[in-house]
Design a protein around this motif. Structure first.
Motif, PDB file in Angstrom:
ATOM      1  N   GLN A 231       0.883  -1.400   0.043  1.00 30.03           N
ATOM      2  CA  GLN A 231       0.128  -0.026   0.203  1.00 30.03           C
ATOM      3  C   GLN A 231       0.884   1.184   0.069  1.00 30.03           C
ATOM      4  OE1 GLN A 231      -2.839  -1.406  -0.961  1.00 30.03           O
ATOM      5  NE2 GLN A 231      -3.941  -0.022   0.103  1.00 30.03           N
ATOM      6  N   ALA A 232       2.011   1.175   0.441  1.00 24.95           N
ATOM      7  CA  ALA A 232       2.976   2.306   0.384  1.00 24.95           C
ATOM      8  C   ALA A 232       3.699   2.608  -0.834  1.00 24.95           C
ATOM      9  CB  ALA A 232       4.006   2.252   1.424  1.00 24.95           C
ATOM     10  N   THR A 233       2.658   3.138  -1.772  1.00 22.80           N
ATOM     11  CA  THR A 233       3.146   3.058  -3.037  1.00 22.80           C
ATOM     12  C   THR A 233       3.465   4.560  -3.630  1.00 22.80           C
ATOM     13  OG1 THR A 233       0.698   3.977  -3.652  1.00 22.80           O
ATOM     14  CG2 THR A 233       1.359   1.404  -4.224  1.00 22.80           C
ATOM     15  N   THR A 234       3.594   5.699  -2.530  1.00 19.35           N
ATOM     16  CA  THR A 234       4.063   6.853  -2.760  1.00 19.35           C
ATOM     17  C   THR A 234       4.910   7.125  -1.700  1.00 19.35           C
ATOM     18  OG1 THR A 234       2.403   8.169  -1.374  1.00 19.35           O
ATOM     19  CG2 THR A 234       1.863   7.639  -3.955  1.00 19.35           C
ATOM     20  N   GLU A 235       5.883   8.102  -2.045  1.00 18.62           N
ATOM     21  CA  GLU A 235       6.954   8.496  -1.229  1.00 18.62           C
ATOM     22  C   GLU A 235       6.224   9.075   0.263  1.00 18.62           C
ATOM     23  OE1 GLU A 235      10.478   9.161   0.964  1.00 18.62           O
ATOM     24  OE2 GLU A 235       9.916   7.612  -0.915  1.00 18.62           O
TER      25      GLU A 235
ATOM     26  N   ILE B  50      15.217   2.761   8.841  1.00 20.55           N
ATOM     27  CA  ILE B  50      14.201   1.875   8.657  1.00 20.55           C
ATOM     28  C   ILE B  50      14.158   1.809   7.180  1.00 20.55           C
ATOM     29  CG2 ILE B  50      11.528   1.616   8.616  1.00 20.55           C
ATOM     30  CD1 ILE B  50      11.751   3.015  11.426  1.00 20.55           C
ATOM     31  N   ARG B  51      14.398   2.991   6.362  1.00 22.60           N
ATOM     32  CA  ARG B  51      14.310   2.734   4.973  1.00 22.60           C
ATOM     33  C   ARG B  51      15.438   1.626   4.491  1.00 22.60           C
ATOM     34  NH1 ARG B  51      12.326   6.446   1.206  1.00 22.60           N
ATOM     35  NH2 ARG B  51      11.960   8.013   2.974  1.00 22.60           N
ATOM     36  N   LYS B  52      16.432   1.542   5.211  1.00 18.81           N
ATOM     37  CA  LYS B  52      17.449   0.860   4.698  1.00 18.81           C
ATOM     38  C   LYS B  52      17.637  -0.763   5.219  1.00 18.81           C
ATOM     39  CE  LYS B  52      20.751   4.479   4.396  1.00 18.81           C
ATOM     40  NZ  LYS B  52      21.797   5.463   5.302  1.00 18.81           N
ATOM     41  N   LEU B  53      16.526  -0.991   6.046  1.00 16.77           N
ATOM     42  CA  LEU B  53      16.161  -2.545   6.510  1.00 16.77           C
ATOM     43  C   LEU B  53      15.956  -3.384   5.249  1.00 16.77           C
ATOM     44  CD1 LEU B  53      14.343  -1.730   9.732  1.00 16.77           C
ATOM     45  CD2 LEU B  53      16.719  -2.590   9.555  1.00 16.77           C
ATOM     46  N   SER B  54      16.341  -4.666   5.293  1.00 15.05           N
ATOM     47  CA  SER B  54      15.671  -5.732   4.604  1.00 15.05           C
ATOM     48  C   SER B  54      14.615  -5.963   5.058  1.00 15.05           C
ATOM     49  CB  SER B  54      16.808  -6.690   4.605  1.00 15.05           C
ATOM     50  OG  SER B  54      16.719  -7.552   5.804  1.00 15.05           O
ATOM     51  N   LEU B  55      13.640  -6.611   4.400  1.00 11.91           N
ATOM     52  CA  LEU B  55      12.212  -7.060   4.707  1.00 11.91           C
ATOM     53  C   LEU B  55      12.365  -8.093   5.612  1.00 11.91           C
ATOM     54  CD1 LEU B  55       9.163  -6.846   4.238  1.00 11.91           C
ATOM     55  CD2 LEU B  55       9.380  -8.351   2.503  1.00 11.91           C
TER      56      LEU B  55
ATOM     57  N   GLU C 225       5.286   8.308   5.747  1.00 11.50           N
ATOM     58  CA  GLU C 225       4.207   7.868   6.934  1.00 11.50           C
ATOM     59  C   GLU C 225       4.267   6.763   7.691  1.00 11.50           C
ATOM     60  OE1 GLU C 225       0.231   9.109   6.804  1.00 11.50           O
ATOM     61  OE2 GLU C 225       0.438   9.971   5.049  1.00 11.50           O
ATOM     62  N   LEU C 226       4.703   5.645   6.779  1.00 10.09           N
ATOM     63  CA  LEU C 226       4.800   4.059   7.159  1.00 10.09           C
ATOM     64  C   LEU C 226       6.129   4.089   8.178  1.00 10.09           C
ATOM     65  CD1 LEU C 226       4.262   1.072   7.462  1.00 10.09           C
ATOM     66  CD2 LEU C 226       5.230   0.914   5.496  1.00 10.09           C
ATOM     67  N   PHE C 227       7.200   4.532   7.525  1.00 11.19           N
ATOM     68  CA  PHE C 227       8.629   4.686   8.281  1.00 11.19           C
ATOM     69  C   PHE C 227       8.369   5.305   9.460  1.00 11.19           C
ATOM     70  CE2 PHE C 227      10.510   3.907   3.608  1.00 11.19           C
ATOM     71  CZ  PHE C 227      10.042   2.874   3.621  1.00 11.19           C
ATOM     72  N   THR C 228       7.601   6.710   9.549  1.00 11.90           N
ATOM     73  CA  THR C 228       7.670   7.385  10.693  1.00 11.90           C
ATOM     74  C   THR C 228       6.945   6.821  11.993  1.00 11.90           C
ATOM     75  OG1 THR C 228       7.688   9.581   9.334  1.00 11.90           O
ATOM     76  CG2 THR C 228       6.830   9.726  11.331  1.00 11.90           C
ATOM     77  N   PHE C 229       5.781   6.228  11.320  1.00  9.93           N
ATOM     78  CA  PHE C 229       4.997   5.081  12.520  1.00  9.93           C
ATOM     79  C   PHE C 229       6.055   4.223  13.065  1.00  9.93           C
ATOM     80  CE2 PHE C 229       3.126   1.086  12.895  1.00  9.93           C
ATOM     81  CZ  PHE C 229       2.406   1.318  14.201  1.00  9.93           C
ATOM     82  N   LEU C 230       6.847   3.462  12.105  1.00 13.41           N
ATOM     83  CA  LEU C 230       7.594   2.418  12.611  1.00 13.41           C
ATOM     84  C   LEU C 230       8.732   2.723  13.414  1.00 13.41           C
ATOM     85  CD1 LEU C 230       7.776   0.366   9.398  1.00 13.41           C
ATOM     86  CD2 LEU C 230       6.802  -0.355  11.454  1.00 13.41           C
ATOM     87  N   SER C 231       9.186   4.178  13.321  1.00 18.10           N
ATOM     88  CA  SER C 231      10.218   4.621  13.832  1.00 18.10           C
ATOM     89  C   SER C 231      10.001   4.665  15.195  1.00 18.10           C
ATOM     90  CB  SER C 231      10.708   6.049  13.271  1.00 18.10           C
ATOM     91  OG  SER C 231       9.941   7.082  13.579  1.00 18.10           O
ATOM     92  N   ALA C 232       9.010   4.953  16.147  1.00 14.60           N
ATOM     93  CA  ALA C 232       8.973   5.009  17.336  1.00 14.60           C
ATOM     94  C   ALA C 232       8.945   3.734  18.113  1.00 14.60           C
ATOM     95  CB  ALA C 232       7.368   5.774  17.446  1.00 14.60           C
ATOM     96  N   PRO C 233       8.086   2.784  17.825  1.00 14.34           N
ATOM     97  CA  PRO C 233       8.509   1.571  18.613  1.00 14.34           C
ATOM     98  C   PRO C 233      10.029   0.873  18.220  1.00 14.34           C
ATOM     99  CG  PRO C 233       6.998   1.153  17.011  1.00 14.34           C
ATOM    100  CD  PRO C 233       7.232   2.684  16.866  1.00 14.34           C
ATOM    101  N   LEU C 234      10.338   0.849  17.253  1.00 14.84           N
ATOM    102  CA  LEU C 234      11.615   0.563  16.792  1.00 14.84           C
ATOM    103  C   LEU C 234      12.691   1.325  17.363  1.00 14.84           C
ATOM    104  CD1 LEU C 234      11.045  -0.846  13.083  1.00 14.84           C
ATOM    105  CD2 LEU C 234      10.962  -2.214  15.359  1.00 14.84           C
TER     106      LEU C 234
END
Length: 107
Positions: free
Chosen positions: A50-54, A75-80, A59-68
């Motif tokens: 769903q993260a098809t636009t920058e 986060i952008r550089k992590l492998s899946l 938004e997704l990476f910002t959300f993940l940045s808090a708990p991680l």
């Protein structure tokens, strides 16, 4: 890294609304309903699709940045596979499974 808190959950709900995740998750085919990790992995993949636009990615990476407890760039550089491992560490699957399978037991 820290465990998810209620603020993370509310932010996840808001993000899932933006990404129309309820529709996406209902469209997934879960053949083995007992394999919670497979379901979680498929849900993560659906979210990433769903993260098809920058803007959506940020938004997704910002959300993940808090708990991680990582920067958006980290986060952008992590492998899946690493991302999924980290998500599974901050979101204890068994705890969440218990919450959602026995909501009436919570008092």
């Amino acid at each position: 890294m820290r465990k998810l808190n209620i603020d993370d959950v509310l932010n996840a709900i808001a993000l899932s609304d933006k990404f129309d995740m309820v529709k996406v998750i209902y469209s997934l085919n879960f053949e083995d309903k007992e394999d919670i990790e497979k379901i979680g992995f498929n849900a993560v993949l659906a979210l990433l699709r769903q993260a098809t636009t920058e803007d959506m990615r940020v938004e997704l990476f910002t959300f993940l940045s808090a708990p991680l407890e990582m920067s958006v760039e980290e986060i952008r550089k992590l492998s899946l596979p690493n991302l999924v491992k980290l998500i599974l560490q901050v979101a204890d699957i068994e705890e969440w499974k218990e919450v959602f399978t026995h909501p009436l037991d919570l008092k």
